[in-house]
Structures are given as C-alpha cells and as structure tokens.
Design a protein around this motif. Structure first.
Motif, PDB file in Angstrom:
ATOM      1  N   THR A  74       0.830  -1.197   0.000  1.00  0.00           N
ATOM      2  CA  THR A  74       0.000   0.000   0.000  1.00  0.00           C
ATOM      3  C   THR A  74       0.866   1.248   0.000  1.00  0.00           C
ATOM      4  OG1 THR A  74      -1.717  -1.153   1.245  1.00  0.00           O
ATOM      5  CG2 THR A  74      -1.817   1.250   1.224  1.00  0.00           C
ATOM      6  N   ARG A  82      -6.545   8.647  -0.275  1.00  0.00           N
ATOM      7  CA  ARG A  82      -6.199   8.022  -1.550  1.00  0.00           C
ATOM      8  C   ARG A  82      -4.971   7.155  -1.358  1.00  0.00           C
ATOM      9  NH1 ARG A  82      -4.161  11.096  -4.920  1.00  0.00           N
ATOM     10  NH2 ARG A  82      -3.724  12.838  -3.566  1.00  0.00           N
ATOM     11  N   ARG A 138      -2.617   3.583  -3.313  1.00  0.00           N
ATOM     12  CA  ARG A 138      -2.357   2.754  -4.488  1.00  0.00           C
ATOM     13  C   ARG A 138      -1.865   1.389  -4.006  1.00  0.00           C
ATOM     14  NH1 ARG A 138      -1.968   4.697  -9.316  1.00  0.00           N
ATOM     15  NH2 ARG A 138      -1.483   6.790  -8.615  1.00  0.00           N
ATOM     16  N   ALA A 176      -0.439  -2.142  -5.867  1.00  0.00           N
ATOM     17  CA  ALA A 176      -0.010  -2.779  -7.121  1.00  0.00           C
ATOM     18  C   ALA A 176      -0.312  -1.898  -8.330  1.00  0.00           C
ATOM     19  CB  ALA A 176      -0.650  -4.152  -7.268  1.00  0.00           C
ATOM     20  N   GLY A 177      -0.053  -0.591  -8.175  1.00  0.00           N
ATOM     21  CA  GLY A 177      -0.235   0.327  -9.275  1.00  0.00           C
ATOM     22  C   GLY A 177      -1.658   0.794  -9.512  1.00  0.00           C
ATOM     23  N   ARG A 178      -2.600   0.262  -8.795  1.00  0.00           N
ATOM     24  CA  ARG A 178      -4.013   0.618  -8.985  1.00  0.00           C
ATOM     25  C   ARG A 178      -4.473   1.582  -7.890  1.00  0.00           C
ATOM     26  NH1 ARG A 178      -9.257  -3.213  -8.872  1.00  0.00           N
ATOM     27  NH2 ARG A 178     -10.687  -1.672  -9.729  1.00  0.00           N
ATOM     28  N   GLY A 179      -5.070   2.705  -8.303  1.00  0.00           N
ATOM     29  CA  GLY A 179      -5.521   3.717  -7.360  1.00  0.00           C
ATOM     30  C   GLY A 179      -6.830   3.353  -6.683  1.00  0.00           C
ATOM     31  N   HIS A 180      -6.941   3.724  -5.412  1.00  0.00           N
ATOM     32  CA  HIS A 180      -8.142   3.481  -4.611  1.00  0.00           C
ATOM     33  C   HIS A 180      -8.449   4.724  -3.782  1.00  0.00           C
ATOM     34  CE1 HIS A 180      -8.036  -0.889  -5.364  1.00  0.00           C
ATOM     35  NE2 HIS A 180      -6.730  -0.746  -5.269  1.00  0.00           N
ATOM     36  N   ARG A 181      -9.689   4.809  -3.324  1.00  0.00           N
ATOM     37  CA  ARG A 181     -10.124   5.873  -2.417  1.00  0.00           C
ATOM     38  C   ARG A 181     -10.866   5.248  -1.254  1.00  0.00           C
ATOM     39  NH1 ARG A 181     -13.625  10.383  -4.988  1.00  0.00           N
ATOM     40  NH2 ARG A 181     -13.912  10.408  -2.805  1.00  0.00           N
TER      41      ARG A 181
END
Length: 134
Positions: free
Chosen positions: A72, A97, A99, A101-106
């Motif tokens: 994370t 916010r 990330r 594994a390269g994927r953004g999350h909120r």
C-alpha cells in the motif's frame, strides 16, 4: 522521532510540528480532526502502536500487522467535514487516496470519535457513506 519533513497528513506543516507531536509524546490536546490526521499519518508510517492506543477500547482490534500492507502506498488525505455533536462526540468525513499494485483506490469514510477523560478516541466509521449525513 521519524526524520521526515512534510507531515503525511497534508497539513502543510512539518511532521515534527504536526502529527509527530502526537505520535511520540503524551500530548493529547487535540481535536477530532487532529486525531484523524494523526491516524492517517500513522498508517503511512506504519505506527501500529499509536493506532491501537488511539482506538477506543470498545472497538479496538487485539492487534495490527501493518506489514501486511507493504504493497500500500498512501497518496493523500482530504478532510471533507468535521462535526461535533456534543462535548464528547464528533465525526470527521475524509477521503484517503492510496495505491496497491499500481491501482488507485479511495477510502471515503465518516469516522466517529468519542472523548473520555479529556482524550479523543477513534471508535468506528461508515465507509463510502454516499448519502449518510453527520
């Protein structure tokens, strides 16, 4: 104290003058917003002991292993709203916010806080509140 300049909470202040004061001292003269910011910074810095100590005993997990969160990367915190219901109860709505594994999350949450013996504690929160009002 951790040797970093800017506080991870996004306040624009130096860490030592912001969340660092809460993480590494007995200082507890804080607002619910300051506690929320310090908890976000504790996740960034992997300070499990602080997170547990600032969590209300009624909802606190027995332990935390932040090593599981090694993938994370925390990117920022936005405080949307703070509301104090009475002298000892408050909510803080925030978006964090991150990330993995390269994927953004909120993470969008309305967190509940309670004050006991003059000290604020995180209790719990409603994630992705949508139309929930505080």
């Amino acid at each position: 104290m951790k040797d970093i300049d800017a506080c991870p909470c996004g306040s624009g202040r130096r860490y030592a003058e912001c969340c660092g004061q809460l993480h590494f001292s007995a200082k507890n003269e804080m607002t619910p917003e300051a506690l929320m910011r310090s908890r976000y910074s504790a996740y960034v810095l992997k300070l499990a002991d602080y997170l547990l100590a600032s969590w209300h005993p009624s909802t606190r997990p027995a332990s935390m292993d932040l090593a599981e969160d090694d993938g994370t990367k925390w990117l920022g915190l936005e405080i949307k709203r703070c509301a104090q219901q009475d002298e000892n109860h408050a909510t803080v709505e925030f978006v964090a916010r991150y990330r993995i594994a390269g994927r953004g999350h909120r993470l969008h949450e309305i967190s509940r806080f309670v004050r006991e013996d003059g000290r604020w504690f995180y209790v719990d929160g409603d994630i992705d509140p949508g139309t929930i009002t505080a």
